[in-house]
Write an enzyme that holds these catalytic residues in place. Structure first.
Site, PDB file in Angstrom:
ATOM      1  CG  HIS A 154      -1.846   0.586   1.265  1.00  0.00           C
ATOM      2  ND1 HIS A 154      -1.932   1.825   2.177  1.00  0.00           N
ATOM      3  CD2 HIS A 154      -3.198   1.030   0.189  1.00  0.00           C
ATOM      4  CE1 HIS A 154      -3.254   2.770   2.204  1.00  0.00           C
ATOM      5  NE2 HIS A 154      -3.947   2.390   0.540  1.00  0.00           N
TER       6      HIS A 154
ATOM      7  CE  LYS B  89      -1.277   5.282  -1.582  1.00  0.00           C
ATOM      8  NZ  LYS B  89      -1.906   4.568  -0.545  1.00  0.00           N
TER       9      LYS B  89
ATOM     10  CG  ASP C  26      18.893  11.802  -9.372  1.00  0.00           C
ATOM     11  OD1 ASP C  26      18.290  11.126 -10.591  1.00  0.00           O
ATOM     12  OD2 ASP C  26      18.772  13.757  -9.944  1.00  0.00           O
TER      13      ASP C  26
ATOM     14  CG  HIS D 177      -8.163   8.757  -0.099  1.00  0.00           C
ATOM     15  ND1 HIS D 177      -6.226   8.166  -0.081  1.00  0.00           N
ATOM     16  CD2 HIS D 177      -7.977   7.792   0.471  1.00  0.00           C
ATOM     17  CE1 HIS D 177      -6.011   7.290   0.215  1.00  0.00           C
ATOM     18  NE2 HIS D 177      -7.074   6.294   0.200  1.00  0.00           N
TER      19      HIS D 177
ATOM     20  CE  LYS E 208      -3.789   6.908   2.934  1.00  0.00           C
ATOM     21  NZ  LYS E 208      -5.006   6.221   2.616  1.00  0.00           N
TER      22      LYS E 208
ATOM     23  CG  ASP F 112       0.876  18.020  22.492  1.00  0.00           C
ATOM     24  OD1 ASP F 112      -1.099  18.245  22.524  1.00  0.00           O
ATOM     25  OD2 ASP F 112       1.140  17.529  23.654  1.00  0.00           O
TER      26      ASP F 112
END
Length: 481
Positions: A222, A224, A229, A399, A401, A406
């Site tokens: 899952h 990404k 470089d 979507h 996440k 604090d």
């Protein structure tokens, strides 16, 4: 007729023996009690179908050590460095270390995740910002491009990126591409062949070949990740498809991604190299090329890149969230598209709110997964009862996440707040120890709240009985989702 009865009797006996053996296997593996009971219920209550679901989705590969990161020789150097950081953590002069020492120590122990303090981060708040930055960085690549995605579609956006990858490969840039077989199910053979003909090294992560490899269908990559470089990295919630840029039937797609420059890119690169080994069996050893020295004066933001999945001994990201929540003294802000946190995180959030900490959780008002949508909603009543503020985002599909705590801790990554992300999927999340970056994320979170409906206990209790029933049924399956 007698032979027919004998055959039916033999099949029934065999089936019941399989059920008993499966239940014994679940109990013998000493799984989390809630997940174990859920699987036992599925196997017993869904004849034949339950056994099939267990075979495809119920195997515990973390316990079976099918995926072994210890085979990667390059990890030994980072393991040595993590032990050194553990010994020297009290001598770190960076101001973020003191306020996050417990979380940093945890990730050094459970994930060998090195603390890097020379990073510059750019928070990218939607598809337009993310893909504009990514396309520009890809066009500037000089030596290597490494990317892996759960979902990659050959549409307008995917086509534009593919043409860049082909052009770079033809010019001599090393281009490596990992895609997940389930998430990128629609990629055609001719698409993959055209990339290979242009010089792009493309491989599928854990291909699902019926019926031989279906037992691993539950364990998906899952992540990404893009590393260019060895100096510039990207990670976060956005896959490659037009809907992440243009929106869906639910409206605009709201998401959060991260551009990283500095030594944290090395940890993203190492994650990619590990996944490349899993996908191909090949270890890439040119450290000078793939782990290029970080740009001087890139920044001063402290970051740890945390990974989790069936290749790790611990539920790393979940443990880091648990430690961070328990350290909160003022507020906790969370945005997640899917909320099935498990008993430990749920208890930690309730205790924080009941202790007077301002806990706010933003969920989408609509979802792209019905059963997950109803399972997520099943937790709202007890959140509200614990004085946790719950908001439903109505201006599209959120979507993102993210978590901020604090004024000194935040996270952006690929992991949802659910059992699948914490236990089954290969995930990656940036743990950020910086007040300026945390403030930027929080300001956008507070802006997003203006596009939300804030739930009250009275309003929530007035929902229909059919909705409550759907939530209750979906909740039974939440440990398995």
């Amino acid at each position: 007729m007698d032979w027919w009865n004998i055959l039916i009797y033999a099949l029934l006996v065999s089936y019941f023996l399989l059920v008993i053996a499966t239940v014994f296997t679940v109990l013998h593996e000493r799984r989390d009690p809630i997940r174990a009971l859920s699987w036992i219920a599925v196997v017993i209550l869904l004849p034949f179908i339950g056994l099939g679901l267990f075979v495809f989705f119920g195997q515990d590969y973390r316990k079976q050590k099918i995926f072994n990161r210890k085979e990667i020789k390059d990890l030994k150097q980072f393991e040595h460095l993590s032990y050194r950081q553990l010994r020297e953590i009290d001598s770190f002069s960076h101001p973020a270390v003191a306020s996050n020492r417990e979380i940093i120590t945890l990730l050094l122990n459970n994930n060998k995740s090195l603390l890097t303090t020379d990073n510059r981060l750019e928070v990218l708040n939607d598809g337009a910002e993310t893909f504009s930055s990514l396309v520009d960085a890809l066009r500037r690549a000089e030596s290597s491009i490494h990317l892996e995605y759960y979902i990659f579609e050959n549409d307008d956006l995917g086509g534009e990126i593919v043409e860049i990858l082909k052009a770079k490969a033809r010019s001599g840039v090393e281009v490596r591409f990992i895609y997940d077989d389930v998430g990128s199910w629609n990629l055609k053979r001719r698409f993959i062949r055209s990339l290979r003909e242009a010089g792009v090294q493309i491989h599928c992560f854990m291909p699902v070949v019926f019926p031989w490899l279906t037992s691993k269908i539950n364990y998906r990559n899952h992540r990404k990740i893009v590393v260019i470089d060895g100096r510039v990295g990207y990670t976060g919630g956005l896959n490659i498809a037009d809907r992440y840029l243009r929106g869906t039937k639910y409206g605009p797609w709201r998401d959060t991604h991260l551009k990283i420059e500095g030594s944290a890119v090395h940890m993203l690169q190492l994650t990619f190299l590990t996944d490349w080994y899993f996908a191909t069996g090949i270890q890439l050893k040119d450290k000078e090329k793939y782990l290029a020295p970080a740009a001087r004066n890139a920044g001063d933001t402290a970051v740890q890149i945390a990974t989790s999945g069936p290749d790790s001994d611990w539920a790393t990201i979940m443990q880091a969230y648990f430690a961070a929540i328990n350290k909160a003294t003022d507020h906790i802000y969370i945005s997640t598209p899917y909320f099935m946190p498990g008993e430990s995180l749920l208890t930690a959030l309730k205790v924080a709110a009941l202790s007077g900490i301002d806990v706010r959780i933003m969920l989408p008002s609509r979802s792209d997964s019905k059963i997950v949508y109803w399972a997520s909603r099943s937790y709202i009543t007890e959140l509200l009862e614990a004085r946790i503020k719950v908001y439903l985002y109505t201006e599209g599909f959120n979507h993102s996440k993210i978590m901020t705590i604090d004024d000194h801790f935040s996270s952006i990554g690929t992991a949802n707040m659910d059992n699948r992300s914490f236990e089954d999927n290969f995930e990656v999340t940036a743990m950020i120890y910086d007040s300026r970056v945390t403030d930027r994320i929080e300001q956008r979170f507070l802006q997003d709240l203006k596009g939300c409906v804030k739930l009250t206990r009275k309003h929530w209790a007035a929902r229909s009985r059919s909705e409550m029933l759907k939530e209750s049924v979906a909740r039974l399956f939440s440990p398995l989702l």
